[in-house]
Design a protein around this motif. Structure first.
Motif, short mmCIF file in Angstrom:
data_model
loop_
_atom_site.label_atom_id
_atom_site.label_comp_id
_atom_site.label_asym_id
_atom_site.label_seq_id
_atom_site.Cartn_x
_atom_site.Cartn_y
_atom_site.Cartn_z
N ILE A 127 -12.28 38.11 36.30
CA ILE A 127 -11.98 38.25 37.72
C ILE A 127 -11.68 36.86 38.28
O ILE A 127 -12.46 35.93 38.10
CB ILE A 127 -13.16 38.85 38.49
CG1 ILE A 127 -13.43 40.28 38.03
CG2 ILE A 127 -12.88 38.84 40.00
CD1 ILE A 127 -14.67 40.90 38.65
N GLY A 128 -10.57 36.75 38.98
CA GLY A 128 -10.23 35.49 39.64
C GLY A 128 -9.96 35.75 41.11
O GLY A 128 -9.21 36.68 41.45
N VAL A 129 -10.56 34.96 42.00
CA VAL A 129 -10.34 35.18 43.43
C VAL A 129 -9.15 34.40 43.94
O VAL A 129 -8.66 34.63 45.05
CB VAL A 129 -11.61 34.82 44.25
CG1 VAL A 129 -12.78 35.70 43.84
CG2 VAL A 129 -11.96 33.35 44.12
N GLY A 130 -8.65 33.45 43.14
CA GLY A 130 -7.49 32.69 43.56
C GLY A 130 -7.82 31.59 44.54
O GLY A 130 -8.97 31.40 44.94
N SER A 131 -6.80 30.88 44.94
CA SER A 131 -6.99 29.77 45.87
C SER A 131 -7.14 30.27 47.30
O SER A 131 -6.84 31.43 47.61
CB SER A 131 -5.81 28.81 45.78
OG SER A 131 -4.60 29.50 46.08
N LYS A 132 -7.61 29.39 48.15
CA LYS A 132 -7.78 29.75 49.56
C LYS A 132 -6.42 29.77 50.26
O LYS A 132 -5.53 28.99 49.96
CB LYS A 132 -8.71 28.74 50.25
CG LYS A 132 -10.14 28.81 49.76
CD LYS A 132 -11.01 27.76 50.44
CE LYS A 132 -12.43 27.79 49.89
NZ LYS A 132 -13.29 26.75 50.49
N THR A 133 -6.29 30.72 51.18
CA THR A 133 -5.07 30.85 51.95
C THR A 133 -5.46 31.22 53.38
O THR A 133 -6.65 31.19 53.72
CB THR A 133 -4.13 31.90 51.33
OG1 THR A 133 -2.90 31.92 52.04
CG2 THR A 133 -4.75 33.28 51.34
N SER A 134 -4.50 31.57 54.19
CA SER A 134 -4.79 31.85 55.60
C SER A 134 -4.15 33.16 56.04
O SER A 134 -3.00 33.45 55.69
CB SER A 134 -4.27 30.70 56.47
OG SER A 134 -4.52 30.96 57.85
N LEU A 135 -4.91 33.96 56.79
CA LEU A 135 -4.39 35.17 57.44
C LEU A 135 -4.74 35.07 58.92
O LEU A 135 -5.92 34.96 59.28
CB LEU A 135 -5.03 36.43 56.84
CG LEU A 135 -4.63 36.84 55.42
CD1 LEU A 135 -5.40 38.09 55.00
CD2 LEU A 135 -3.13 37.09 55.33
N ASP A 136 -3.73 35.10 59.76
CA ASP A 136 -3.95 34.99 61.21
C ASP A 136 -4.78 33.76 61.55
O ASP A 136 -5.62 33.77 62.46
CB ASP A 136 -4.61 36.25 61.76
CG ASP A 136 -3.81 37.51 61.48
OD1 ASP A 136 -2.58 37.47 61.69
OD2 ASP A 136 -4.39 38.51 61.04
N GLY A 137 -4.57 32.68 60.80
CA GLY A 137 -5.29 31.44 61.07
C GLY A 137 -6.71 31.41 60.54
O GLY A 137 -7.43 30.44 60.77
N LYS A 138 -7.11 32.45 59.79
CA LYS A 138 -8.47 32.53 59.24
C LYS A 138 -8.40 32.35 57.72
O LYS A 138 -7.52 32.88 57.06
CB LYS A 138 -9.12 33.87 59.58
CG LYS A 138 -9.04 34.25 61.05
CD LYS A 138 -9.73 33.21 61.95
CE LYS A 138 -9.63 33.61 63.42
NZ LYS A 138 -10.22 32.59 64.31
N THR A 139 -9.37 31.65 57.18
CA THR A 139 -9.38 31.36 55.74
C THR A 139 -9.90 32.55 54.93
O THR A 139 -10.95 33.12 55.24
CB THR A 139 -10.26 30.14 55.44
OG1 THR A 139 -9.75 29.01 56.16
CG2 THR A 139 -10.27 29.82 53.95
N VAL A 140 -9.15 32.90 53.90
CA VAL A 140 -9.56 33.90 52.91
C VAL A 140 -9.07 33.41 51.56
O VAL A 140 -8.33 32.43 51.49
CB VAL A 140 -8.98 35.31 53.20
CG1 VAL A 140 -9.48 35.85 54.53
CG2 VAL A 140 -7.45 35.29 53.18
N ASN A 141 -9.46 34.08 50.48
CA ASN A 141 -8.87 33.73 49.19
C ASN A 141 -7.73 34.70 48.88
O ASN A 141 -7.55 35.72 49.56
CB ASN A 141 -9.91 33.69 48.08
CG ASN A 141 -10.67 34.99 47.90
OD1 ASN A 141 -10.07 36.06 47.85
ND2 ASN A 141 -11.99 34.91 47.81
N LYS A 142 -6.96 34.38 47.85
CA LYS A 142 -5.77 35.17 47.54
C LYS A 142 -6.11 36.62 47.20
O LYS A 142 -5.39 37.54 47.58
CB LYS A 142 -4.99 34.54 46.39
CG LYS A 142 -3.66 35.25 46.11
CD LYS A 142 -2.89 34.58 44.99
CE LYS A 142 -1.52 35.26 44.82
NZ LYS A 142 -1.65 36.71 44.53
N ARG A 143 -7.21 36.82 46.48
CA ARG A 143 -7.61 38.18 46.12
C ARG A 143 -7.84 39.01 47.39
O ARG A 143 -7.38 40.15 47.50
CB ARG A 143 -8.87 38.15 45.26
CG ARG A 143 -9.38 39.52 44.79
CD ARG A 143 -10.59 39.31 43.88
NE ARG A 143 -11.12 40.54 43.30
CZ ARG A 143 -12.08 41.29 43.84
NH1 ARG A 143 -12.62 40.92 45.00
NH2 ARG A 143 -12.51 42.38 43.24
#
Length: 272
Positions: A127-143
């Motif tokens: 299982i890989g969660v991936g790198s951090k990214t942004s949705l609506d200015g909020k931080t989440v991981n790619k998964r």
């Protein structure tokens, strides 16, 4: 003329025979299915019994054997159930690798699981969660971002993220659930069918609920925890455990008030 066997010939024949006898087929190392182990770690510690999470028992047992070999787990606890004793043992192992905080919560990550298996087992279904990214200015991981996109497609609505992940101490009312990965809060302002939205999130692998002001100190929203996110906080893990038990993920541990679906992980959804 009859040939006479010499001592050298006997020695050569003897050596060949011994070599054939000594050669043994290689024994393959056991494998550990990471998806199964992490799912058990999400579910087993919160069960009232010692039941085995379906499909996880053999992989969990191999991990427990490795922990026992390091004197971190009593051999009588090697049973295929990833309960609190196994969580504590795995946490000690993570700390022995120099990890701390969320990286030493007792929830197996790919790195520590692979390290533990050196010379003992191989890791499959990582299982890989991936790198951090942004949705609506909020931080989440790619998964998590991929899961949100899939749920939006199912629900036929664009979600607006109001709280993301990796926000330690930033969401007081959440009790730490947003400190690690996999946690999101979603606005309901543009969602006419909230039940359908929660259902879509659950169908792609979230433990999700519609939250109302009557339940706590917050505005109405949808709360989601991405099951089997290996970065999640212990508080989020407890909510995933509640979800598997059919509860609401709140301090009340009341009956789940959300739509009934088959409980799956993101990886299981993608295969299905």
């Amino acid at each position: 003329m009859r040939k006479v066997a010499t001592a050298a010939m006997f020695a050569a024949l003897s050596g060949a025979t011994l070599g054939m006898t000594a050669a043994q087929p290689a024994v393959a190392a056991p494998s550990v299915n990471m998806e199964a182990v992490v799912k058990a770690a999400m579910w087993d510690p919160y069960k009232a019994d010692q039941s085995i999470t379906p499909g996880s028992g053999e992989s969990v047992k191999v991990v427990e054997q490795a922990l026992a070999a390091k004197n971190l787990l009593d051999k009588k606890q090697v049973d295929g159930h990833f309960g609190t004793s196994t969580v504590t043992a795995y946490q000690k192992y993570q700390k022995s690798l120099g990890h701390s905080g969320l990286a030493a919560s007792g929830l197996p990550g790919k790195g520590s699981l692979t390290e533990l298996g050196k010379g003992r087992y191989t890791v499959t279904a990582p299982i890989g969660v991936g790198s951090k990214t942004s949705l609506d200015g909020k931080t989440v991981n790619k998964r998590t971002a991929d899961m949100i996109a899939a749920a939006e497609k199912k629900a036929g609505v664009k979600f607006t993220i109001t709280q993301g992940s990796y926000n330690a101490g930033g969401v007081g009312a959440s009790g730490g659930t947003h400190d690690g990965g996999g946690a999101v809060d979603i606005s309901v302002n543009n969602i006419s069918n909230k039940t359908a939205a929660v259902k879509a999130l659950r169908e792609v692998g979230f433990a999700a609920w519609h939250r109302t002001p009557s339940q706590g100190d917050w505005v109405e929203h949808i709360h989601g925890i991405a099951i089997s996110d290996t970065d999640m906080s212990p508080q989020a893990q407890a909510q995933a455990g509640d979800y598997f038990k059919g509860l609401n993920g709140l301090a009340s541990h009341a009956k789940d008030d959300g739509p009934k679906v088959k409980k799956v992980t993101w990886e299981e959804f993608k295969r299905g």
